[in-house]
Scaffold this motif. Sequence first.
Motif, PDB file in Angstrom:
ATOM      1  N   UNK A 201       0.863  -1.177   0.000  1.00 31.33           N
ATOM      2  CA  UNK A 201       0.000   0.000   0.000  1.00 31.33           C
ATOM      3  C   UNK A 201       0.899   1.227   0.000  1.00 31.33           C
ATOM      4  N   UNK A 202       0.330   2.375  -0.291  1.00 35.52           N
ATOM      5  CA  UNK A 202       1.129   3.598  -0.238  1.00 35.52           C
ATOM      6  C   UNK A 202       1.538   3.894   1.201  1.00 35.52           C
ATOM      7  N   UNK A 203       2.788   4.332   1.374  1.00 30.47           N
ATOM      8  CA  UNK A 203       3.245   4.674   2.717  1.00 30.47           C
ATOM      9  C   UNK A 203       2.448   5.867   3.218  1.00 30.47           C
ATOM     10  N   UNK A 204       1.859   5.697   4.405  1.00 36.00           N
ATOM     11  CA  UNK A 204       0.986   6.726   4.954  1.00 36.00           C
ATOM     12  C   UNK A 204       1.180   6.737   6.473  1.00 36.00           C
ATOM     13  N   UNK A 205       2.064   7.635   6.936  1.00 38.81           N
ATOM     14  CA  UNK A 205       2.396   7.681   8.353  1.00 38.81           C
ATOM     15  C   UNK A 205       1.171   8.044   9.194  1.00 38.81           C
ATOM     16  N   UNK A 206       0.341   8.963   8.677  1.00 39.90           N
ATOM     17  CA  UNK A 206      -0.858   9.375   9.409  1.00 39.90           C
ATOM     18  C   UNK A 206      -1.797   8.180   9.607  1.00 39.90           C
ATOM     19  N   UNK A 207      -2.026   7.411   8.550  1.00 39.82           N
ATOM     20  CA  UNK A 207      -2.888   6.238   8.654  1.00 39.82           C
ATOM     21  C   UNK A 207      -2.286   5.207   9.602  1.00 39.82           C
ATOM     22  N   UNK A 208      -0.960   5.087   9.570  1.00 44.45           N
ATOM     23  CA  UNK A 208      -0.286   4.146  10.458  1.00 44.45           C
ATOM     24  C   UNK A 208      -0.514   4.517  11.918  1.00 44.45           C
TER      25      UNK A 208
END
Length: 231
Positions: A201-208
């Motif tokens: 998936x696209x790297x997404x620090x906020x979602x993480x």
Amino acid sequence: MGSSSMENNEILSNENDLTSKNESQESLDILRSWSSISNPGMNDEHVIEYLDDFLSNHKQSAQVLFEKIEAVASTNQDYACILGFLYHKGFGTNTNLRLAFDWYFVAAKNHDSFAQNQFGWLYAKGYGTERDNDKAFYWYAESAKQGHTSGMSNYGFCYETEIGTRKDLKKAFYWYKRSADLGDELGQCNAGNCYLLGDATNRDVHAAILMFLKAKNSGACYIMDNLHYLF
């Protein structure tokens, strides 16, 4: 036989009938309690908390609970998963992973998704049986496809780490995300890790971070382990 003896025998018979009815009712209460706690969103810790509450409410010991379940499980397979869990965790009895394996198998064959997940875990670890990744994968899949959230997360983990199948990070993330969306803390941790690392998936620090926060205490481990990826 005198009338007094007959009356005494009748009283004893009535008392035995009442005791039997009470024990039957308690067994039904246990089964109802189990039906509510082994739902697709429950993990082992939740189940133990509910069992502790059940014992407190019924003023029973864990050993008495175990003995009652053991007595009825041989004739009523609805209790097989409960008995397997008690053996698995040493709840009211000594831990016996071989017997846990045997009773989980009975329940797993009867389409109990909780038991299927537990059964897969025993195969994956080689507890109570020889380690068998193919069978672990099979039973995790059965549990996941019935909607058990821990089963989904473990099924995803099989795809991530090649347990009984080829590595497929897209399928791993798919099952982690499904599990996470249904509230499974381990699934939330795993999905958060995928977002953090950009796996499938696209790297997404906020979602993480959102996933880790949803996972409460479980997510804290991932945040600490992977903190350097955030900066």
